[in-house]
Design a protein around this motif. Structure first.
Motif, PDB file in Angstrom:
ATOM      1  N   CYS A  19      36.353  -3.326  -5.130  1.00 54.76           N
ATOM      2  CA  CYS A  19      36.800  -4.211  -4.045  1.00 54.76           C
ATOM      3  C   CYS A  19      36.604  -5.682  -4.433  1.00 54.76           C
ATOM      4  O   CYS A  19      37.507  -6.506  -4.301  1.00 54.76           O
ATOM      5  N   ILE A  20      35.407  -6.006  -4.939  1.00 54.29           N
ATOM      6  CA  ILE A  20      35.117  -7.396  -5.314  1.00 54.29           C
ATOM      7  C   ILE A  20      36.007  -7.844  -6.469  1.00 54.29           C
ATOM      8  O   ILE A  20      36.581  -8.936  -6.451  1.00 54.29           O
ATOM      9  N   LEU A  21      36.157  -6.969  -7.443  1.00 56.39           N
ATOM     10  CA  LEU A  21      36.995  -7.290  -8.596  1.00 56.39           C
ATOM     11  C   LEU A  21      38.408  -7.642  -8.145  1.00 56.39           C
ATOM     12  O   LEU A  21      38.985  -8.651  -8.565  1.00 56.39           O
ATOM     13  N   MET A  22      38.950  -6.816  -7.257  1.00 57.72           N
ATOM     14  CA  MET A  22      40.310  -7.043  -6.769  1.00 57.72           C
ATOM     15  C   MET A  22      40.399  -8.353  -5.995  1.00 57.72           C
ATOM     16  O   MET A  22      41.347  -9.127  -6.158  1.00 57.72           O
ATOM     17  N   MET A  23      39.389  -8.609  -5.156  1.00 57.98           N
ATOM     18  CA  MET A  23      39.453  -9.819  -4.321  1.00 57.98           C
ATOM     19  C   MET A  23      39.288 -11.075  -5.161  1.00 57.98           C
ATOM     20  O   MET A  23      39.946 -12.083  -4.924  1.00 57.98           O
ATOM     21  N   LEU A  24      38.423 -10.994  -6.170  1.00 51.21           N
ATOM     22  CA  LEU A  24      38.252 -12.151  -7.046  1.00 51.21           C
ATOM     23  C   LEU A  24      39.538 -12.442  -7.817  1.00 51.21           C
ATOM     24  O   LEU A  24      39.805 -13.569  -8.206  1.00 51.21           O
ATOM     25  N   LYS A  25      40.334 -11.390  -8.023  1.00 50.65           N
ATOM     26  CA  LYS A  25      41.617 -11.585  -8.698  1.00 50.65           C
ATOM     27  C   LYS A  25      42.701 -12.012  -7.713  1.00 50.65           C
ATOM     28  O   LYS A  25      43.874 -12.111  -8.073  1.00 50.65           O
ATOM     29  N   GLY A  26      42.320 -12.168  -6.452  1.00 48.90           N
ATOM     30  CA  GLY A  26      43.248 -12.746  -5.494  1.00 48.90           C
ATOM     31  C   GLY A  26      43.997 -11.758  -4.631  1.00 48.90           C
ATOM     32  O   GLY A  26      44.921 -12.132  -3.912  1.00 48.90           O
ATOM     33  N   TYR A  27      43.633 -10.501  -4.687  1.00 42.90           N
ATOM     34  CA  TYR A  27      44.323  -9.529  -3.848  1.00 42.90           C
ATOM     35  C   TYR A  27      43.797  -9.584  -2.412  1.00 42.90           C
ATOM     36  O   TYR A  27      42.655  -9.965  -2.171  1.00 42.90           O
ATOM     37  N   ASN A  28      44.643  -9.148  -1.496  1.00 46.44           N
ATOM     38  CA  ASN A  28      44.299  -9.051  -0.082  1.00 46.44           C
ATOM     39  C   ASN A  28      43.168  -8.037   0.115  1.00 46.44           C
ATOM     40  O   ASN A  28      43.068  -7.043  -0.604  1.00 46.44           O
ATOM     41  N   VAL A  29      42.318  -8.272   1.114  1.00 45.43           N
ATOM     42  CA  VAL A  29      41.146  -7.431   1.317  1.00 45.43           C
ATOM     43  C   VAL A  29      41.519  -5.972   1.597  1.00 45.43           C
ATOM     44  O   VAL A  29      40.849  -5.042   1.159  1.00 45.43           O
ATOM     45  N   TRP A  30      42.629  -5.771   2.319  1.00 42.13           N
ATOM     46  CA  TRP A  30      43.036  -4.398   2.646  1.00 42.13           C
ATOM     47  C   TRP A  30      43.476  -3.649   1.397  1.00 42.13           C
ATOM     48  O   TRP A  30      43.160  -2.467   1.215  1.00 42.13           O
ATOM     49  N   ILE A  31      44.229  -4.374   0.530  1.00 42.39           N
ATOM     50  CA  ILE A  31      44.658  -3.741  -0.720  1.00 42.39           C
ATOM     51  C   ILE A  31      43.431  -3.425  -1.565  1.00 42.39           C
ATOM     52  O   ILE A  31      43.324  -2.344  -2.165  1.00 42.39           O
ATOM     53  N   ALA A  32      42.471  -4.368  -1.589  1.00 40.27           N
ATOM     54  CA  ALA A  32      41.247  -4.165  -2.366  1.00 40.27           C
ATOM     55  C   ALA A  32      40.518  -2.914  -1.879  1.00 40.27           C
ATOM     56  O   ALA A  32      40.024  -2.106  -2.676  1.00 40.27           O
TER      57      ALA A  32
END
Lengths: 264, 309
Positions: free
Chosen positions: B52-65
């Motif tokens: 989840c954190i990795l995805m969000m740090l890469k700029g993805y939306n929280v739901w997608i993460a």
């Protein structure tokens, strides 16, 4: 309907516990045959049923059900052709689920299980009707947990589940052995009625020679993984328990040293 | 021992309990429904958050993460399932193997660090320990997690009523019977493990947001906390005749009670380092109780016909 050809199965091959359970077993059933199976302990009766059901794969030989070669099929894939009732009343039903849920599982035997509802309102009515056949009062207890039923009730329910969706072959593995005499008679009676009604091809193992003679149109005796005696029709009708005992001593060369069979 | 301190801490404990309640629902599915003790969750309880954190740090939306975290958990569950069914490894060992492997994977996900923080001010997190007080109601973490829990329970209630869900339940209840009824028990076990671990990873993603960081040790002993919630729920509400949805709700409530009790224990001045020992003891006692009752307290005439006159 059923063709067992040259079946061989050895357990624990190559060890001191090596046991040849099936030794070139041959058995051919016509459609509508109701065969009872007797034999001493370790004769290979249950092994034969497990081989047909696919609990494990046989070492040699072939198994055909209604012309379909199922020799290499896994247990759950063969289930579409088979109805099974086990010796242990606990084995045939899911204790933590309701009566109607168990029936719903059974009515979907062989079908792909999808995200459709596990049980529908229409089904419930059908199950209620079917449960009446058993004459155990279960038709008013559709949502009762199966774990709360007695052994006899569970065995009768298993019988209904095995035949709810008409199987090509019904396998009964001493399905009344664990029940008290009165309940056993009731379950056997229900078996006869259902088999007759749906004209089911049936294999029934029993330790009770009277039952073996009284039920079905054919009787086989097994010994050391083979069929050693096979009677049907009128000859079977006229059989007596003492004939079977004599037969067993003759072919096996030993006394029928099994109290359970003697007393039955 | 200021009572105000305790009261202040309760909403946070409540939120954490709710999140761990979701995790415990995942544990419930394997432990109670599939009748497997799945230790994979100690790994997935970190993996979800790390993903989840990795995805969000890469700029993805929280739901997608969170969705990807869920899928990552399912993948971990699938590995355990295949080890167990296809390779015939006992379920406990299969779970331990996956969990151990996940430790390395988790470290990689966290960029070879033991933890990775995410700034709640810079990233649009769904929940956070900062969103418990003084935020509009719809941003309130407790409310959001509670709604998520209810939606999850509704979905699971529906799913385990379908043909497929029923076959998973049957597999856990009686595998022999299931195969005789044409159910592919191996496939259903894998499926059950996937769903369970997916839910645990999802809870992990929530927990990571709540804390504001992911830690490689976040999952250590997660199975025990999950079991504690399951057992507490059962002990407190087990006598209520309830359907499946209510049973899942009890698990969630069990998680909340666990964290509230923990908070009180800490308020009494317990060393936080001792909490895992306390948790283990509590679970051991409750798991052992039915056995003890059966063996020592439930036998009439244990000393030869006890008269109650």
């Amino acid at each position: 309907m059923l063709d067992l050809t040259g079946l061989k199965k050895t357990f624990n091959a190559g060890t001191v516990n090596e046991k040849t359970a099936l030794n070139g077993l041959e058995l051919h059933l016509k459609e509508g045959d109701f065969v009872t199976v007797i034999g001493g302990n370790g004769a290979g009766k249950s092994t034969m049923l497990n081989a047909i059901a696919g609990t494990w794969l046989v070492d040699e030989g072939s198994i055909r059900i209604d012309g379909i070669d199922v020799t290499g099929l896994s247990e759950h894939k063969r289930a579409r052709y088979l109805g099974r009732v086990f010796q242990d009343p606990m084995t045939g039903t899911a204790a933590s689920m309701q009566i109607e849920e168990n029936l719903a599982l059974a009515s979907r035997r062989g079908a792909l299980r999808t995200l459709k509802p596990g049980i529908t309102h229409k089904e419930r009515e059908f199950y209620r009707e079917q449960l009446k056949i058993l004459d155990l009062g279960l038709e008013d207890r559709l949502t009762t947990g199966v774990g709360l039923l007695s052994g006899g009730q569970r065995q009768a329910l298993t019988l209904l589940m095995a035949t709810l969706k008409k199987p090509k072959l019904l396998l009964l593995d001493e399905h009344t052995a664990a029940l008290d005499p009165k309940t056993a008679a009731k379950v056997l009676d229900a078996t006869d009625r259902i088999v007759k009604k749906d004209h089911l091809t049936t294999v029934m193992i029993t330790h009770n020679m009277k039952d073996a003679i009284a039920h079905g149109n054919r009787l086989i005796m097994m010994h050391e993984g083979r069929v050693i005696y096979d009677v049907s029709g009128e000859e079977k009708q006229n059989l007596h328990v003492r004939d079977l005992l004599a037969k067993f001593e003759e072919v096996s060369g030993s006394e029928f040293a099994n109290d359970r069979m003697m007393l039955a | 021992m200021n009572i105000a301190n305790l009261l202040n801490a309760l909403p946070g404990a409540c939120a954490q309990g709710l999140i761990w309640g979701i995790m415990a629902i995942g544990v419930y599915l394997t432990y109670r429904i599939l009748d497997l003790a799945d230790l994979t969750v100690d790994g997935t309880m970190c993996t979800g958050g790390a993903v989840c954190i990795l995805m969000m740090l890469k700029g993805y939306n929280v739901w997608i993460a969170m969705l990807v975290a869920f899928l990552a958990g399912m993948a971990a569950g699938m590995v355990t399932g295949i080890l167990h069914t296809f390779l015939g490894i006992p379920a406990i060992l299969a779970g331990i193997l996956t969990q151990l492997g996940l430790y390395s994977i988790n470290l990689r996900l966290l960029g070879n660090k033991s933890n990775q923080a995410i700034n709640v001010d810079k990233y649009d997190l769904l929940i956070s320990l900062r969103y418990i007080k003084d935020v509009p109601l719809y941003r309130n973490t407790i409310l959001i997690v509670a709604v998520i829990t209810l939606v999850l329970i509704a979905i699971l209630y529906w799913f385990f009523g379908t043909e497929l869900g029923c076959s998973i339940r049957a597999t856990g209840s009686n595998a022999n019977m299931s195969r005789a009824q044409g159910i592919n028990t191996d496939l259903n076990k894998v499926l059950g493990l996937m769903i369970s671990n997916g839910i645990v990873a999802f809870a992990s993603a929530l927990y990571t947001q709540y804390q504001g960081f992911a830690d490689v040790n976040a999952g250590r002993g997660a199975i025990v906390i999950g079991l504690a919630a399951v057992i507490i729920g059962q002990v407190l509400f087990g006598r209520i005749h309830a359907n499946f949805a209510c049973k899942l709700l009890f698990v969630s409530l069990g998680g909340i009670v666990y964290y509230l009790v923990l908070q009180v224990v800490m308020w009494f001045g317990a060393n936080t380092n001792d909490l895992k020992l306390v948790s283990a003891l509590v679970v051991a006692v409750f798991l052992g109780l039915p056995h003890l009752k059966e063996k020592y307290f439930n036998r009439i005439g244990r000393k030869g016909g006890v008269s109650r006159a």
